[in-house]
Design an enzyme around this catalytic site. Structure first.
Site, short mmCIF file in Angstrom:
data_model
loop_
_atom_site.label_atom_id
_atom_site.label_comp_id
_atom_site.label_asym_id
_atom_site.label_seq_id
_atom_site.Cartn_x
_atom_site.Cartn_y
_atom_site.Cartn_z
N HIS A 167 -39.33 -25.77 44.65
CA HIS A 167 -38.23 -26.48 45.31
C HIS A 167 -37.99 -27.87 44.72
O HIS A 167 -36.85 -28.30 44.53
CB HIS A 167 -38.54 -26.58 46.81
CG HIS A 167 -37.37 -26.84 47.68
ND1 HIS A 167 -37.30 -26.42 48.99
CD2 HIS A 167 -36.20 -27.50 47.46
CE1 HIS A 167 -36.15 -26.81 49.52
NE2 HIS A 167 -35.47 -27.47 48.60
N TYR A 192 -36.57 -25.04 54.98
CA TYR A 192 -35.43 -24.99 55.91
C TYR A 192 -35.83 -24.46 57.29
O TYR A 192 -35.04 -24.52 58.23
CB TYR A 192 -34.28 -24.14 55.35
CG TYR A 192 -33.76 -24.55 53.99
CD1 TYR A 192 -34.07 -25.81 53.45
CD2 TYR A 192 -32.97 -23.71 53.23
CE1 TYR A 192 -33.61 -26.18 52.20
CE2 TYR A 192 -32.50 -24.08 51.98
CZ TYR A 192 -32.83 -25.32 51.47
OH TYR A 192 -32.37 -25.67 50.23
N1 LIG Z 1 -32.80 -27.18 45.98
C1 LIG Z 1 -32.55 -28.25 46.72
O1 LIG Z 1 -33.27 -29.26 46.66
C2 LIG Z 1 -31.37 -28.24 47.65
C3 LIG Z 1 -30.91 -29.44 48.20
C4 LIG Z 1 -29.80 -29.40 49.05
C5 LIG Z 1 -29.18 -28.19 49.32
N2 LIG Z 1 -29.67 -27.02 48.78
C6 LIG Z 1 -29.02 -25.70 49.05
O2 LIG Z 1 -27.63 -25.82 48.76
C7 LIG Z 1 -26.86 -25.44 49.90
C8 LIG Z 1 -25.55 -26.19 49.93
O3 LIG Z 1 -25.74 -27.60 49.97
P1 LIG Z 1 -25.46 -28.45 51.30
O4 LIG Z 1 -25.58 -27.57 52.48
O5 LIG Z 1 -26.35 -29.62 51.25
O6 LIG Z 1 -23.98 -29.02 51.10
P2 LIG Z 1 -22.52 -28.42 50.81
O7 LIG Z 1 -22.54 -26.95 50.75
O8 LIG Z 1 -21.97 -29.20 49.67
O9 LIG Z 1 -21.71 -28.93 52.08
C9 LIG Z 1 -21.84 -28.34 53.34
C10 LIG Z 1 -20.73 -28.91 54.20
O10 LIG Z 1 -19.48 -28.46 53.68
C11 LIG Z 1 -18.67 -27.98 54.76
N3 LIG Z 1 -17.86 -26.86 54.26
C12 LIG Z 1 -18.31 -25.67 53.79
N4 LIG Z 1 -17.27 -24.91 53.41
C13 LIG Z 1 -16.14 -25.63 53.66
C14 LIG Z 1 -14.76 -25.38 53.49
N5 LIG Z 1 -14.32 -24.24 52.96
N6 LIG Z 1 -13.89 -26.36 53.85
C15 LIG Z 1 -14.32 -27.52 54.38
N7 LIG Z 1 -15.63 -27.82 54.57
C16 LIG Z 1 -16.52 -26.87 54.21
C17 LIG Z 1 -19.64 -27.53 55.83
O11 LIG Z 1 -19.05 -27.73 57.08
P3 LIG Z 1 -18.69 -26.49 58.06
O12 LIG Z 1 -20.02 -26.07 58.62
O13 LIG Z 1 -17.77 -27.11 59.05
O14 LIG Z 1 -18.06 -25.42 57.26
C18 LIG Z 1 -20.83 -28.47 55.64
O15 LIG Z 1 -20.67 -29.62 56.43
C19 LIG Z 1 -27.82 -25.75 51.06
O16 LIG Z 1 -27.42 -25.14 52.26
C20 LIG Z 1 -29.11 -25.24 50.51
O17 LIG Z 1 -29.17 -23.81 50.59
C21 LIG Z 1 -30.74 -27.05 47.93
#
Ligand SMILES: NC(=O)c1ccc[n+]([C@@H]2O[C@H](COP(=O)([O-])OP(=O)(O)OC[C@H]3O[C@@H](n4cnc5c(N)ncnc54)[C@H](OP(=O)(O)O)[C@@H]3O)[C@@H](O)[C@H]2O)c1
Length: 277
Positions: free
Chosen positions: A109, A47
């Site tokens: 990862h 990241y």
């Molecule tokens: N291990 C892996 O391979 C892997 C892969 C992907 C992700 N991850 C981890 O998982 C975390 C989460 O996944 P992600 O970031 O891909 O997706 P996510 O958390 O499913 O979605 C993030 C989106 O949701 C919105 N959001 C958050 N809270 C909200 C709310 N209360 N109401 C409306 N919209 C909301 C955010 O917009 P706003 O900014 O406008 O709130 C952002 O655009 C990552 O940040 C990372 O740490 C790990």
């Protein structure tokens, strides 16, 4: 904060995802999260934000009067660094950037067919024995990889971090995690923006005076799955934590379970393993 116990670890039941949060935005998000009551922060070498996450942690601990041991920090080593020496170097750099002597959880990862799993698990387990990772685990592991990893690891694995949200059927890999005593950490718990527009989630949300996002997160925590939603928006940060003061009925849980669909997966890069169907 509720915790999930898994193979000796006690993991705060919800965390802050930080992918794409950079620089000052990331520092502020982590700091605000700790002030609001988050005790679990997820980052990764990939990241490119570990320095900002570390700064947010340092500022957040000071501002909230917390100690290092009050929080749970996860980082990960990317799939192109799984050879023993590369892994060690990547983890050393992560700790330096985070300005922490240890993390609470260190994850592989993504799996890689290019390096024997035994080699990577050897160095991962050593990190735990050295105390630089209090706990260890994996991410994006399939059932067959979990079978191999749990047989090869000399230290307990405590989580498999995988994509979980209402639109994806992960029942088989979830069962394998439970069989081995691993917790499940849910990435993309809001399906990266697909949750807020869903009509079924909206209807259930209205019935509880909550948002669709809170319903999706509640659906996970009610199954003992640990979501790590990502946001830097203070309102969303607070809302995502407010999912422990209501309960979804069995009928509502079942209705959400029915939202699974074949094209529901959000994260499927070329280096992904052959997912369990
Ligand atoms: N291990 C892996 O391979 C892997 C892969 C992907 C992700 N991850 C981890 O998982 C975390 C989460 O996944 P992600 O970031 O891909 O997706 P996510 O958390 O499913 O979605 C993030 C989106 O949701 C919105 N959001 C958050 N809270 C909200 C709310 N209360 N109401 C409306 N919209 C909301 C955010 O917009 P706003 O900014 O406008 O709130 C952002 O655009 C990552 O940040 C990372 O740490 C790990």
């Amino acid at each position: 904060m509720n915790v999930i116990a898994a193979n000796g670890a006690r993991i705060p039941a919800i965390g802050l995802g930080t992918m794409t949060l950079m620089d000052g935005v990331c520092v502020e998000a982590v700091k605000t999260a700790l002030a609001l009551g988050y005790r679990h922060i997820d980052t990764a070498e990939r990241y490119r934000n570990e320095a900002a996450v570390g700064e947010g942690i340092a500022q957040g601990l000071r501002a909230a009067g917390l100690k290092r041991e009050d929080i749970f920090v996860t980082t990960k080593v990317y799939h192109d660094k799984l050879a023993a020496a590369d892994f060690q170097k990547s983890f050393d750099e992560s700790l330096q950037l985070l300005k922490l002597p240890f993390v609470d959880l260190l994850l592989i990862h993504w799996p890689s067919p290019k390096v024997p799993l035994k080699e990577t698990l050897g160095v991962l387990c050593k990190a735990r024995r050295d105390g630089r990772a209090r706990h260890i685990g994996v991410a994006n592991f399939t059932i067959s990889l979990l079978d191999q990893a749990t047989a090869l690891a000399s230290e307990p694995l405590v989580t498999n971090q995988i994509e979980v949200h209402p639109f994806l059927d992960q029942s088989k890999v979830l069962a394998a995690c439970r069989k081995y005593g691993l917790s499940v950490t849910a990435y993309c718990p809001l399906a990266r923006g697909k949750v807020p527009g869903n009509e079924v989630l909206r209807r259930i949300a209205d019935a509880h005076g909550k948002s669709s996002s809170q319903i999706a997160l509640r659906h996970l925590v009610q199954q003992g799955i640990i979501p790590i939603p990502r946001t830097a928006d203070p309102g969303h940060l607070a809302a995502n934590l407010a999912v422990f003061d209501f309960t979804l009925s069995a009928a509502e849980m079942a209705e959400i379970d029915k939202l699974k669909r074949p094209d529901g997966r959000v994260v499927n890069p070329p280096h992904a393993p052959q997912w369990d169907a």
